[in-house]
Design an enzyme around this catalytic site. Structure first.
Site, PDB file in Angstrom:
ATOM      1  N   LYS A  45      22.429  26.400  58.378  1.00 26.17           N
ATOM      2  CA  LYS A  45      23.235  27.200  57.444  1.00 26.17           C
ATOM      3  C   LYS A  45      22.342  28.229  56.772  1.00 26.17           C
ATOM      4  CE  LYS A  45      26.505  26.468  53.576  1.00 26.17           C
ATOM      5  NZ  LYS A  45      27.136  25.433  52.729  1.00 26.17           N
TER       6      LYS A  45
ATOM      7  N   SER B 279      32.178  25.253  52.572  1.00 21.25           N
ATOM      8  CA  SER B 279      31.526  26.517  52.839  1.00 21.25           C
ATOM      9  C   SER B 279      30.623  26.502  54.080  1.00 21.25           C
ATOM     10  CB  SER B 279      30.675  26.928  51.637  1.00 21.25           C
ATOM     11  OG  SER B 279      29.610  26.005  51.456  1.00 21.25           O
TER      12      SER B 279
ATOM     13  N   SER C 297      31.339  20.827  50.920  1.00 19.96           N
ATOM     14  CA  SER C 297      31.150  21.840  51.963  1.00 19.96           C
ATOM     15  C   SER C 297      30.638  21.363  53.313  1.00 19.96           C
ATOM     16  CB  SER C 297      30.231  22.938  51.460  1.00 19.96           C
ATOM     17  OG  SER C 297      30.950  23.760  50.599  1.00 19.96           O
TER      18      SER C 297
HETATM   19  N1  GLN Z   1      34.599  24.329  47.864  1.00 19.52           N
HETATM   20  C1  GLN Z   1      33.599  24.034  46.900  1.00 19.52           C
HETATM   21  C2  GLN Z   1      33.222  25.278  46.138  1.00 19.52           C
HETATM   22  O1  GLN Z   1      33.718  26.279  46.462  1.00 19.52           O
HETATM   23  C3  GLN Z   1      32.439  23.367  47.523  1.00 19.52           C
HETATM   24  C4  GLN Z   1      31.351  24.278  47.921  1.00 19.52           C
HETATM   25  C5  GLN Z   1      30.158  23.542  48.422  1.00 19.52           C
HETATM   26  O2  GLN Z   1      30.144  22.337  48.578  1.00 19.52           O
HETATM   27  N2  GLN Z   1      29.099  24.295  48.637  1.00 19.52           N
HETATM   28  O3  GLN Z   1      32.489  25.245  45.215  1.00 19.52           O
END
Ligand code: GLN
Length: 478
Positions: free
Chosen positions: A70, A145, A169
């Site tokens: 990532k 994400s 995410s």
């Molecule tokens: N959907 C969550 C957010 O937008 C989780 C993001 C993540 O785990 N990086 O913050």
């Protein structure tokens, strides 16, 4: 050459060992495949062959096994953008510890996976470069994400990828893409070289198509690191060791009642989770309903804490040290213009909310209360694990949705974290495994959740399910 796309790491290792496929053929195959499926938007960049081979070590548990990182994890001398214009042109000057450990085991790091900008999002739509498609339903999101990481693995562009999980995410895109994703115990994986989002929540996690593969990759990255002060003093270990298809007699699986009975859950996801529980029951597990009253406050308290920490962490992107810099000769103007031009709308909104909930006069009402809720959530998990060995919840409340579907519904997007964020607040591990498909062929994921440092148990229980089912062997037509 043989079709390698959807083989497991175990199978690929077999081909390398027998000499049927050379390490160079392996690399060429997966680079060509990435090129062929570029339109998926899974990778921000796939590296050229020579530069990957330069680092190659032919020995190790992942020798010549390709994977994606990532793009919020540093790879020495490669670009690092967090899918943001803010970091356009920025090059990492060292390897993150996780990258260093993967390279030491011989892994091929073939590219930088696309993501939501600075890991903020649940759909892969906030990347400043391009969106990622769900390999199972191309007009739908892959979840986020770690959108590119999940899509790459589901599409057979590589058998593993690293993601990060601050509020879900790794698990949510794993669920929506029909693959396996682990969010480890807080502190078990080094964050040295990982761009911070919510520092009390962030963890690096692994995405793969099978539980065994996940445990294998996890074994290379987990364990204490002197370079990370939040790292737990836990030695490295082999997480594949207990994977024999069994688990202890009378394993107590707690099903979070509020999660399964709540009205926000899509009926077909509920159905698939219930079917998976039946499989466990047939294997001798005891299914016990567990009530978690705090579940409904998880997403809200995560919302506040994550924004507060993001606002603090992202203050460092000011045009002075990293990436983009506005040309203004006035210092304040340079800061403002850089941040105005560099950050996308989602990131800016979060910085504003974060500073607001921390501001004098509001911190008590928002931030302090969210921290109180967090303590209660932790306690409720702890009490639950006095009664059961693991807990089960869905990984996502709805199947992969259409690109743009929540453009005008921010609340619905934020509620994507409903089933995942509580574990980040508590710092405990959770493993998302595929448990079937909806009628229109969209994957469904379920989380196995355990107390601190129970990764070994989660893998064992996940693996046992895999031996009785075939979801993990299915892949999109690509
Ligand atoms: N959907 C969550 C957010 O937008 C989780 C993001 C993540 O785990 N990086 O913050």
């Amino acid at each position: 050459m043989k079709d390698l796309a959807f083989l497991t790491i175990k199978e690929l290792k077999g081909l390398l060992e027998s000499g049927e496929v050379s390490h160079e053929q392996m690399l060429s195959y997966f680079i060509a495949r990435a090129e062929q499926h570029k339109e998926l938007g899974a990778a921000l960049e796939t590296f050229d062959k020579e530069s990957i081979l330069k680092d190659f070590k032919s020995l190790g548990s992942l020798a010549a096994i390709p994977g994606y990182i990532k793009d919020n994890i540093s790879q020495n001398n490669r670009n690092l953008t967090c899918a943001s214009k803010m970091l356009e042109g920025f090059k990492s000057v060292y390897d993150a510890t996780v990258v260093d450990r993967l390279k030491a085991e011989g892994a091929f790091l073939v590219g930088r996976a696309n993501m939501d900008e600075f890991a903020m999002g649940s759909s892969g739509e906030t990347s400043a470069y391009f969106k990622t498609q769900n390999p199972w339903a191309r007009d739908c999101v892959p979840g986020g994400s770690s959108s590119g990481s999940a899509a790459a693995v589901a599409a057979g562009l590589a058998p593993w990828a690293l993601g990060t999980d601050t509020g879900g995410s790794v698990r949510q895109p794993a669920g929506m893409c029909g693959i396996v994703g682990l969010k480890p115990t807080y502190g078990l994986v080094s964050r040295y070289g990982v761009v911070a989002y919510g520092s009390s929540l962030d963890q690096v996690g692994v995405l793969t198509r099978s539980v065994y593969d996940n445990a294998l990759v996890f074994s290379t990255i987990a364990g204490h690191d002197l370079k990370d002060s939040s790292s737990l003093s836990v030695e490295k270990k082999d997480y594949t060791q207990n994977l024999d298809g069994e688990f202890k007699k009378d394993l107590r699986i707690g099903v979070v009642t509020e999660a399964l009975e709540g009205e926000g859950l899509h009926p077909e996801i509920k159905e698939k989770v219930q079917e998976a529980l039946k499989v466990y029951e047939s294997m001798g597990a005891k299914i016990i309903p567990v009530s978690m009253k705090t579940l409904q406050y998880g997403a809200a308290s995560y919302f506040i804490i994550s924004r507060a920490e993001a606002a603090s962490n992202l203050a460092r992107f000011d045009g002075v040290r990293y990436g983009t810099r506005n040309k203004s000769r006035d210092l304040n103007e340079m800061y403002q213009n850089t941040r105005h031009d560099g950050f996308g709308a989602e990131v800016k909104a979060r910085i504003l909310v974060g500073n607001y909930v921390l501001s004098v006069g509001h911190a008590g009402e928002f931030y302090d209360n969210a921290q109180r809720v967090r303590r209660v959530i932790r306690k409720e998990f702890k009490d639950a694990f006095d009664k059961v060995d693991i807990l089960v919840m869905p990984s996502h409340s709805v199947p992969a949705f259409k690109v743009g579907e929540y453009d005008n519904d921010k609340l619905a997007m934020d509620l994507q974290d409903y089933f995942t964020a509580p574990m980040n607040l508590a710092g405990i591990p959770a493993l998302s495994i595929p448990v079937g498909f909806t009628k229109d062929k969209k994957p469904v994921g379920m989380q196995l959740i355990g107390p601190h440092l129970s990764e070994g148990l989660l893998y064992q229980v996940g693996y046992a399910y895999e031996q009785k089912t075939s979801w993990h062997t299915m892949h999109p037509e690509l």
